[in-house]
Design a protein around this motif. Structure first.
Motif, PDB file in Angstrom:
ATOM      1  N   LEU A   1       0.795  -1.154   0.126  1.00 49.01           N
ATOM      2  CA  LEU A   1       0.015  -0.016   0.160  1.00 49.01           C
ATOM      3  C   LEU A   1       0.934   1.247   0.016  1.00 49.01           C
ATOM      4  N   ASP A   2       1.764   1.128   0.903  1.00 51.58           N
ATOM      5  CA  ASP A   2       2.656   2.447   0.807  1.00 51.58           C
ATOM      6  C   ASP A   2       3.344   2.791  -0.282  1.00 51.58           C
ATOM      7  N   LYS A   3       3.789   1.674  -1.272  1.00 46.52           N
ATOM      8  CA  LYS A   3       4.463   1.827  -2.643  1.00 46.52           C
ATOM      9  C   LYS A   3       3.180   2.413  -3.478  1.00 46.52           C
ATOM     10  N   GLU A   4       2.076   1.995  -3.438  1.00 45.79           N
ATOM     11  CA  GLU A   4       1.033   2.238  -4.386  1.00 45.79           C
ATOM     12  C   GLU A   4       0.957   3.880  -4.077  1.00 45.79           C
ATOM     13  N   ILE A   5       0.780   4.267  -2.946  1.00 45.05           N
ATOM     14  CA  ILE A   5       0.548   5.694  -2.532  1.00 45.05           C
ATOM     15  C   ILE A   5       1.521   6.541  -3.031  1.00 45.05           C
TER      16      ILE A   5
ATOM     17  N   LEU B   1      -1.129  11.722   2.940  1.00 47.36           N
ATOM     18  CA  LEU B   1       0.326  12.058   3.219  1.00 47.36           C
ATOM     19  C   LEU B   1       0.326  12.964   4.792  1.00 47.36           C
ATOM     20  N   GLU B   2       1.607  13.028   4.984  1.00 47.27           N
ATOM     21  CA  GLU B   2       1.804  13.665   6.453  1.00 47.27           C
ATOM     22  C   GLU B   2       3.254  14.320   6.053  1.00 47.27           C
ATOM     23  N   GLU B   3       3.378  15.629   6.964  1.00 47.52           N
ATOM     24  CA  GLU B   3       4.369  16.550   6.637  1.00 47.52           C
ATOM     25  C   GLU B   3       4.720  17.006   5.537  1.00 47.52           C
TER      26      GLU B   3
END
Length: 111
Positions: free
Chosen positions: A3-7, A90-92
């Motif tokens: 999921l993080d790679k997809e994002i 997203l963050e930061e």
């Protein structure tokens, strides 16, 4: 794909599309990973004040869980509003525009 790679892939694609539609040059994307992915996008692009304000408003959406549900739809319709959905993931987030150099820097970390 995790999921993080997809994002990261979808966010970078949407921001790249946005910048290229505005005749961006020298577009550089830097991705690093410690605990979470950090991305930095730097580009030479001329943005009018209203374009910059609109981009800031799209990217100022606060992180929300609902963004995960819309992730598969990002990019399907080709609208700028997709940027608001990716901002939910997203963050930061930091957006800096140097008017004298016409250089835009967008940095973010994936939730």
């Amino acid at each position: 794909m995790a999921l993080d790679k997809e994002i990261v892939t979808r966010v970078c694609a949407q921001l790249t599309k946005y910048l290229l539609e505005r005749s961006a040059e020298d577009l550089n994307i830097s991705i690093s990973r410690a605990e979470r992915y950090r991305v930095k996008i730097v580009s030479k692009v001329f943005l009018k004040d209203d374009e910059l304000d609109l981009l800031k408003s799209y990217l100022s959406v606060r992180p929300q869980e609902v963004g995960y549900y819309y992730l598969p739809l990002i990019g399907e319709y080709g609208s700028e509003e997709d940027l608001a959905v990716v901002a939910m993931l997203l963050e930061e987030l930091e957006l800096i525009y140097d008017e004298s150099k016409h250089e835009l820097t967008i940095s973010f970390r994936v939730r």
